[in-house]
Design an enzyme around this catalytic site. Structure first.
Site, PDB file in Angstrom:
ATOM      1  N   LYS A  62     -12.389  -5.279   1.943  1.00  0.00           N
ATOM      2  CA  LYS A  62     -11.888  -4.472   3.054  1.00  0.00           C
ATOM      3  C   LYS A  62     -12.868  -3.338   3.303  1.00  0.00           C
ATOM      4  CE  LYS A  62      -7.846  -1.711   4.328  1.00  0.00           C
ATOM      5  NZ  LYS A  62      -6.494  -1.323   3.902  1.00  0.00           N
ATOM      6  N   CYS A  90      -0.179   4.271   1.673  1.00  0.00           N
ATOM      7  CA  CYS A  90      -0.598   5.248   2.695  1.00  0.00           C
ATOM      8  C   CYS A  90       0.492   5.612   3.707  1.00  0.00           C
ATOM      9  CB  CYS A  90      -1.869   4.784   3.406  1.00  0.00           C
ATOM     10  SG  CYS A  90      -1.817   3.106   4.053  1.00  0.00           S
ATOM     11  N   TYR A 130      -2.951 -10.559  15.629  1.00  0.00           N
ATOM     12  CA  TYR A 130      -1.846 -10.115  16.494  1.00  0.00           C
ATOM     13  C   TYR A 130      -1.623 -11.095  17.640  1.00  0.00           C
ATOM     14  CZ  TYR A 130      -2.310  -5.906  13.726  1.00  0.00           C
ATOM     15  OH  TYR A 130      -2.365  -5.042  12.662  1.00  0.00           O
ATOM     16  N   ARG A 175      -3.504   2.672  12.679  1.00  0.00           N
ATOM     17  CA  ARG A 175      -3.086   3.953  12.088  1.00  0.00           C
ATOM     18  C   ARG A 175      -2.152   4.690  13.024  1.00  0.00           C
ATOM     19  NH1 ARG A 175      -8.817   5.311   9.038  1.00  0.00           N
ATOM     20  NH2 ARG A 175      -8.640   3.527   7.638  1.00  0.00           N
ATOM     21  N   LYS A 181     -11.593  -8.341   5.776  1.00  0.00           N
ATOM     22  CA  LYS A 181     -11.031  -7.535   6.857  1.00  0.00           C
ATOM     23  C   LYS A 181     -11.946  -6.381   7.194  1.00  0.00           C
ATOM     24  CE  LYS A 181      -7.268  -4.307   7.265  1.00  0.00           C
ATOM     25  NZ  LYS A 181      -6.335  -3.520   6.539  1.00  0.00           N
ATOM     26  N   CYS A 234      -4.202   5.946   0.424  1.00  0.00           N
ATOM     27  CA  CYS A 234      -3.660   4.690  -0.114  1.00  0.00           C
ATOM     28  C   CYS A 234      -3.271   4.789  -1.591  1.00  0.00           C
ATOM     29  CB  CYS A 234      -4.658   3.557   0.088  1.00  0.00           C
ATOM     30  SG  CYS A 234      -5.061   3.296   1.828  1.00  0.00           S
ATOM     31  N   ARG A 245     -11.286   7.148   4.122  1.00  0.00           N
ATOM     32  CA  ARG A 245     -11.045   6.155   3.075  1.00  0.00           C
ATOM     33  C   ARG A 245     -12.343   5.585   2.493  1.00  0.00           C
ATOM     34  NH1 ARG A 245      -5.702   6.085   4.198  1.00  0.00           N
ATOM     35  NH2 ARG A 245      -4.865   5.046   6.044  1.00  0.00           N
ATOM     36  N   SER A 263      -6.366  -4.486  14.244  1.00  0.00           N
ATOM     37  CA  SER A 263      -5.843  -3.825  15.445  1.00  0.00           C
ATOM     38  C   SER A 263      -6.925  -3.470  16.476  1.00  0.00           C
ATOM     39  CB  SER A 263      -5.077  -2.568  15.031  1.00  0.00           C
ATOM     40  OG  SER A 263      -5.912  -1.698  14.283  1.00  0.00           O
ATOM     41  N   CYS A 285       0.855  -1.181   0.000  1.00  0.00           N
ATOM     42  CA  CYS A 285       0.000   0.000   0.000  1.00  0.00           C
ATOM     43  C   CYS A 285       0.891   1.231   0.000  1.00  0.00           C
ATOM     44  CB  CYS A 285      -0.945   0.018   1.200  1.00  0.00           C
ATOM     45  SG  CYS A 285      -2.392   1.080   0.873  1.00  0.00           S
TER      46      CYS A 285
HETATM   47  C1  PBG Z   1      -3.104  -0.036   4.890  1.00  0.00           C
HETATM   48  C2  PBG Z   1      -3.622  -1.002   5.904  1.00  0.00           C
HETATM   49  C3  PBG Z   1      -4.448  -0.751   7.016  1.00  0.00           C
HETATM   50  C4  PBG Z   1      -4.558  -1.961   7.706  1.00  0.00           C
HETATM   51  C5  PBG Z   1      -3.842  -2.910   6.983  1.00  0.00           C
HETATM   52  N1  PBG Z   1      -3.288  -2.307   5.864  1.00  0.00           N
HETATM   53  C6  PBG Z   1      -5.045   0.519   7.492  1.00  0.00           C
HETATM   54  C7  PBG Z   1      -6.072   1.215   6.685  1.00  0.00           C
HETATM   55  O1  PBG Z   1      -6.518   0.762   5.640  1.00  0.00           O
HETATM   56  O2  PBG Z   1      -6.424   2.303   7.136  1.00  0.00           O
HETATM   57  C8  PBG Z   1      -5.279  -2.164   9.001  1.00  0.00           C
HETATM   58  C9  PBG Z   1      -4.789  -3.313   9.851  1.00  0.00           C
HETATM   59  C10 PBG Z   1      -5.206  -3.264  11.287  1.00  0.00           C
HETATM   60  O3  PBG Z   1      -6.018  -2.426  11.718  1.00  0.00           O
HETATM   61  O4  PBG Z   1      -4.703  -4.111  12.054  1.00  0.00           O
HETATM   62  N2  PBG Z   1      -3.938   0.205   3.826  1.00  0.00           N
HETATM   63 ZN    ZN Z   2      -3.315   2.037   2.639  1.00  0.00          ZN
END
Ligand code: PBG
Ligand code: ZN
Length: 323
Positions: free
Chosen positions: A195, A122, A313, A205, A248, A130, A217, A274, A120
């Site tokens: 996603k 971002c 995790y 983040r 996800k 992203c 996003r 997370s 990615c």
């Molecule tokens: C980047 C990305 C994100 C996550 C994985 N890849 C953050 C987002 O899309 O804002 C989130 C993973 C997590 O929260 O553990 N694009």
């Molecule tokens: Zn991203």
């Protein structure tokens, strides 16, 4: 005496009987541990919003990955947390970049551990989106070129699987074509096909320093109100050449895991993100839930819904707690 629920009750009388007839099992061979990599040396920075998780410099990351592998976990998912950002995300596809160096070091020192890289832009973009931004708008096709370049640089460093998480249209096809052209025909693609625009990414983040500077996003991530769209996106990713699909977050989207499982023959991963991790840790820290039981139950539920692969995790710790 006859029990009304004879069979099930008899089969619950001991742990070994319960195990014998369990429909769902957890094994470390399906676990993937996310890992955050930062610059410097000898660095291990605890992440506030994710107690128990840290960011590691490349040398420490290798040690951490060794312990992940020793626990029996199948693989790691690598995220770079760069200290330099710009308007073209140049750190993402820098051949000597953080992720590229980490991947090469892990493959050298822990060769049996599968290395998956998050692809990615971002974390490398000054604006934190992203994709490429022009006049406040995401430029889909300009983003594809940079994503493909990033994926190829990860493959060159030795990644087994690249995992695009950006949600631009056509990225799987663009990445597959670039990999094949670069002779990385064996590098697999795990597509973050489904996603959602989720508040459960909050702690990530903070961990990755990847919060968008303006807007959000929702223009490119999915609306939590929609489920049919998930099947459509999964189908598109498969047609473009994805080898593995991902849903996800996981726990709030078990219905989606189930639907994608039923509508596609590809292996399916679910990412317990997370915020899901942080929720369990926060409640457990207050004594409100039993941590070990809650984690197991959450992972079982995600497997039961239909995920083959669990990105969590908790992977390293719970791999050694499985029976
Ligand atoms: C980047 C990305 C994100 C996550 C994985 N890849 C953050 C987002 O899309 O804002 C989130 C993973 C997590 O929260 O553990 N694009
Ligand atoms: Zn991203």
């Amino acid at each position: 005496m006859r029990y009304p629920t004879t069979r099930t009750r008899r089969l619950r009388t001991s742990a070994s009987l319960r195990r014998l007839v369990a429909e769902t099992r957890l094994t470390a061979a399906e676990f993937v541990q996310p890992v955050f990599v930062v610059g410097g040396e000898g660095v291990e920075q605890p992440i506030d919003a994710m107690p128990g998780q840290s960011r590691y410099s490349v040398d420490r990351c290798v040690e951490f990955c060794k312990s992940v592998s020793d626990a029996g976990v199948a693989g790691v998912l690598i995220f770079g947390v760069p200290d330099r950002k710009d308007e073209s995300a140049s750190g993402a596809y820098d051949e000597g970049g953080l992720v590229q160096r980490a991947v090469a070091a892990i493959k050298e020192r822990v060769p049996n551990l599968l290395v998956i890289t998050d692809v990615c832009l971002c974390a490398y973009m000054s604006h934190g989106h992203c994709g490429v931004v022009h006049d406040g708008r995401i430029e889909n096709d300009a983003s594809l070129a940079l994503l493909a370049r990033t994926a190829v640089s990860h493959a060159r460093a030795g990644a087994d699987i690249v995992a695009p998480s950006d949600m631009m249209d056509g990225r799987v096809g663009a990445i597959r074509a670039a990999l094949d052209e670069g002779e990385f025909v064996e590098t697999a693609i795990m597509s973050y096909a489904v996603k959602y625009a989720s508040s459960f990414f909050g702690p990530f983040r903070e961990a990755a320093g990847s919060a968008p500077e303006f807007g959000d996003r929702r223009g490119y991530q999915m609306d939590p109100a929609n489920a049919r769209e998930a099947e459509k996106l999964a189908k598109m990713a498969a047609e473009e050449g994805a080898d593995i699909l991902m849903v996800k977050p996981a726990m709030p989207y078990l219905d989606i895991v189930h639907r994608v499982r039923a509508s596609s023959a590809l292996p399916l991963a679910a990412y317990q993100v997370s915020g899901e991790y942080a929720m369990i840790e926060a409640a457990a820290a207050r004594g409100w839930i039993d941590r070990v039981k809650a984690v197991r139950e959450s992972l079982l539920a995600i497997r039961r819904a239909g995920a083959d692969i669990l990105i969590t995790y908790f992977a390293r710790e719970f791999a050694s707690r499985l029976d």
